[in-house]
Write a protein that holds these residues in place. Structure first.
Motif, PDB file in Angstrom:
ATOM      1  N   MET A   1       0.799  -1.249   0.103  1.00  0.00           N
ATOM      2  CA  MET A   1       0.010  -0.144   0.011  1.00  0.00           C
ATOM      3  C   MET A   1       0.762   1.177  -0.111  1.00  0.00           C
ATOM      4  N   SER A   2       0.526   2.314  -0.766  1.00  0.00           N
ATOM      5  CA  SER A   2       1.263   3.337  -0.775  1.00  0.00           C
ATOM      6  C   SER A   2       1.220   4.141   0.493  1.00  0.00           C
ATOM      7  N   LEU A   3       2.378   4.818   1.022  1.00  0.00           N
ATOM      8  CA  LEU A   3       2.482   5.678   2.119  1.00  0.00           C
ATOM      9  C   LEU A   3       2.456   6.966   1.860  1.00  0.00           C
ATOM     10  N   LEU A   4       2.300   7.298   0.797  1.00  0.00           N
ATOM     11  CA  LEU A   4       2.214   8.825   0.422  1.00  0.00           C
ATOM     12  C   LEU A   4       1.192   9.711   1.124  1.00  0.00           C
ATOM     13  N   HIS A   5       0.150   8.851   1.614  1.00  0.00           N
ATOM     14  CA  HIS A   5      -1.077   9.770   2.108  1.00  0.00           C
ATOM     15  C   HIS A   5      -0.607  10.040   3.629  1.00  0.00           C
ATOM     16  N   ASP A   6       0.522   9.488   4.107  1.00  0.00           N
ATOM     17  CA  ASP A   6       1.239   9.417   5.647  1.00  0.00           C
ATOM     18  C   ASP A   6       2.464  10.369   5.391  1.00  0.00           C
ATOM     19  N   ILE A   7       2.944  11.032   4.361  1.00  0.00           N
ATOM     20  CA  ILE A   7       3.982  11.871   4.191  1.00  0.00           C
ATOM     21  C   ILE A   7       3.673  13.046   5.144  1.00  0.00           C
ATOM     22  N   PRO A   8       4.747  13.238   6.286  1.00  0.00           N
ATOM     23  CA  PRO A   8       4.505  14.701   6.900  1.00  0.00           C
ATOM     24  C   PRO A   8       5.116  15.734   6.331  1.00  0.00           C
ATOM     25  N   LEU A   9       4.996  16.837   6.777  1.00  0.00           N
ATOM     26  CA  LEU A   9       5.503  18.147   6.011  1.00  0.00           C
ATOM     27  C   LEU A   9       6.983  18.163   6.233  1.00  0.00           C
ATOM     28  N   SER A  10       7.666  17.534   7.132  1.00  0.00           N
ATOM     29  CA  SER A  10       9.290  17.146   7.319  1.00  0.00           C
ATOM     30  C   SER A  10       9.638  16.643   6.427  1.00  0.00           C
ATOM     31  N   ALA A  11       8.999  15.819   5.513  1.00  0.00           N
ATOM     32  CA  ALA A  11       9.597  15.184   4.282  1.00  0.00           C
ATOM     33  C   ALA A  11       9.657  15.935   3.184  1.00  0.00           C
ATOM     34  N   LEU A  12       9.037  17.230   3.215  1.00  0.00           N
ATOM     35  CA  LEU A  12       9.214  18.085   2.118  1.00  0.00           C
ATOM     36  C   LEU A  12      10.358  18.847   2.189  1.00  0.00           C
ATOM     37  N   GLN A  13      10.636  19.317   1.200  1.00  0.00           N
ATOM     38  CA  GLN A  13      12.311  20.478   1.077  1.00  0.00           C
ATOM     39  C   GLN A  13      11.265  21.909   0.752  1.00  0.00           C
ATOM     40  N   PHE A  14      11.757  22.886   1.235  1.00  0.00           N
ATOM     41  CA  PHE A  14      11.513  24.145   0.853  1.00  0.00           C
ATOM     42  C   PHE A  14      12.823  25.002   0.500  1.00  0.00           C
ATOM     43  N   TYR A  15      12.619  25.769  -0.816  1.00  0.00           N
ATOM     44  CA  TYR A  15      13.372  26.696  -1.138  1.00  0.00           C
ATOM     45  C   TYR A  15      12.941  28.086  -1.457  1.00  0.00           C
ATOM     46  N   LEU A  16      13.741  29.050  -1.584  1.00  0.00           N
ATOM     47  CA  LEU A  16      13.264  30.294  -2.001  1.00  0.00           C
ATOM     48  C   LEU A  16      13.774  30.602  -3.468  1.00  0.00           C
ATOM     49  N   THR A  17      12.657  31.434  -4.072  1.00  0.00           N
ATOM     50  CA  THR A  17      13.188  31.635  -5.309  1.00  0.00           C
ATOM     51  C   THR A  17      14.227  33.051  -5.428  1.00  0.00           C
ATOM     52  N   ALA A  18      14.556  33.329  -6.582  1.00  0.00           N
ATOM     53  CA  ALA A  18      15.212  34.289  -6.751  1.00  0.00           C
ATOM     54  C   ALA A  18      14.340  35.859  -6.804  1.00  0.00           C
ATOM     55  N   PRO A  19      14.515  36.851  -6.373  1.00  0.00           N
ATOM     56  CA  PRO A  19      13.728  37.892  -6.411  1.00  0.00           C
ATOM     57  C   PRO A  19      13.131  38.284  -7.884  1.00  0.00           C
ATOM     58  N   TYR A  20      11.929  38.647  -7.916  1.00  0.00           N
ATOM     59  CA  TYR A  20      10.950  38.806  -9.081  1.00  0.00           C
ATOM     60  C   TYR A  20      10.028  39.993  -8.871  1.00  0.00           C
ATOM     61  N   PRO A  21       9.699  40.774  -9.826  1.00  0.00           N
ATOM     62  CA  PRO A  21       8.788  41.827  -9.814  1.00  0.00           C
ATOM     63  C   PRO A  21       7.589  41.556  -9.152  1.00  0.00           C
ATOM     64  N   CYS A  22       6.997  42.080  -8.222  1.00  0.00           N
ATOM     65  CA  CYS A  22       5.579  42.174  -7.893  1.00  0.00           C
ATOM     66  C   CYS A  22       4.700  42.398  -8.582  1.00  0.00           C
ATOM     67  N   SER A  23       3.853  41.340  -8.559  1.00  0.00           N
ATOM     68  CA  SER A  23       2.670  41.727  -9.520  1.00  0.00           C
ATOM     69  C   SER A  23       1.477  42.281  -8.912  1.00  0.00           C
ATOM     70  N   TYR A  24       1.485  42.681  -7.706  1.00  0.00           N
ATOM     71  CA  TYR A  24       0.395  43.486  -7.095  1.00  0.00           C
ATOM     72  C   TYR A  24       0.893  44.877  -6.543  1.00  0.00           C
ATOM     73  N   LEU A  25       1.922  45.042  -6.249  1.00  0.00           N
ATOM     74  CA  LEU A  25       2.567  46.372  -5.597  1.00  0.00           C
ATOM     75  C   LEU A  25       3.730  46.917  -6.718  1.00  0.00           C
ATOM     76  N   ALA A  26       3.648  47.977  -7.232  1.00  0.00           N
ATOM     77  CA  ALA A  26       4.402  48.584  -7.975  1.00  0.00           C
ATOM     78  C   ALA A  26       5.817  48.782  -7.526  1.00  0.00           C
ATOM     79  N   ASP A  27       6.968  48.913  -8.203  1.00  0.00           N
ATOM     80  CA  ASP A  27       8.103  49.001  -7.526  1.00  0.00           C
ATOM     81  C   ASP A  27       8.575  47.905  -6.385  1.00  0.00           C
ATOM     82  N   ARG A  28       8.297  47.053  -6.268  1.00  0.00           N
ATOM     83  CA  ARG A  28       8.619  46.135  -5.191  1.00  0.00           C
ATOM     84  C   ARG A  28       9.128  44.815  -5.729  1.00  0.00           C
ATOM     85  N   GLU A  29       9.975  44.257  -5.254  1.00  0.00           N
ATOM     86  CA  GLU A  29      10.258  42.621  -5.732  1.00  0.00           C
ATOM     87  C   GLU A  29       9.675  41.703  -4.635  1.00  0.00           C
TER      88      GLU A  29
END
Length: 250
Positions: A1-29
């Motif tokens: 049986m697949s264990l994917l449904h029991d995956i905890p958040l600690s099994a994930l990896q998180f990364y930050l993107t490079a800065p990009y122009p904000c779609s909502y507030l002018a002149d912000r990254e």
């Protein structure tokens, strides 16, 4: 049986993107924190990520993590306490005759045609007005969670399409596009009201609306759906916002 449904958040990896122009507030990254790998983000895992302020764009699961800005506030409508105001009741009555059908994430030429018209007239120069069919499909028709496509038609003519995710504690409104050329219409407001009613039928307590930004006119309409909860400093709490005088979702 697949264990994917029991995956905890600690099994994930998180990364930050490079800065990009904000779609909502002018002149912000802006920067985003992205959860990976996508194949581990099942419906159950995604529902937990939403509790921490994440959203998705296709199979890309993210939340804002900007260097010098914390204006994006994840928000959700508390269904039990919601009562439509007079303007919203007018919108509901105005479009109540629309025929609504639920679908899987289908790819139809008429959907993309409507999407292009909507982007070109409502969000020109917003970054998606030149999307090609492949970009459109990756954005809206790719999902690793429990998603549906909702059609709204008037006398057989397509007027609006909405993509919705089903979570354990609510619905998450992914994206909606509609006919922009009908003067006086309020399709966007009707769509939110329709999703609220679907939450009630499914006995789900919340409708997640993505992010609210105080300084963004595009986000102002969300303040009109009360009671609205926001994720502030890691805790969901009521937001006592002044109703907006403008209605971007019309």
């Amino acid at each position: 049986m697949s264990l994917l449904h029991d995956i905890p958040l600690s099994a994930l990896q998180f990364y930050l993107t490079a800065p990009y122009p904000c779609s909502y507030l002018a002149d912000r990254e802006a920067r985003s924190q992205v959860a990976t790998p996508s194949f581990l983000i099942t419906a159950q895992v995604y529902a937990e990520l939403v509790q921490h302020g994440f959203r998705r764009s296709g199979t890309f699961t993210y939340r804002p993590r900007c260097d010098n800005c914390r204006e994006c506030v994840p928000v959700r409508i508390a269904i039990a306490g919601f009562a439509a105001n007079r303007s919203q009741r007018r919108s509901w009555k105005q479009h109540l005759g629309l025929d609504v059908t639920l679908h899987t994430l289908e790819d139809r030429a008429e959907y993309f045609d409507l999407y292009q018209r909507y982007q070109n007239q409502r969000h020109r120069d917003g970054g998606m007005d030149n999307d090609n069919p492949g970009q459109y499909r990756n954005f809206l028709l790719q999902s690793h969670v429990d998603s549906m496509l909702v059609e709204f038609r008037e006398a057989g003519v397509l007027r609006m399409v909405s993509i919705i995710d089903v979570l354990a504690d609510g619905l998450s409104s992914v994206y909606t596009f509609y006919e922009p050329e009908i003067a006086g219409s309020s399709f966007g407001i009707f769509n939110v009201l329709w999703q609220i009613e679907l939450c009630r039928k499914l006995e789900l307590p919340y409708l997640y609306l993505g992010y609210w930004i105080k300084q963004s006119r595009k986000m102002a309409y969300k303040a009109n759906f009360q009671p609205l909860h926001g994720l502030l400093q890691g805790t969901w709490r009521p937001l006592n916002l002044k109703p907006s005088a403008t209605d971007e979702q019309r």
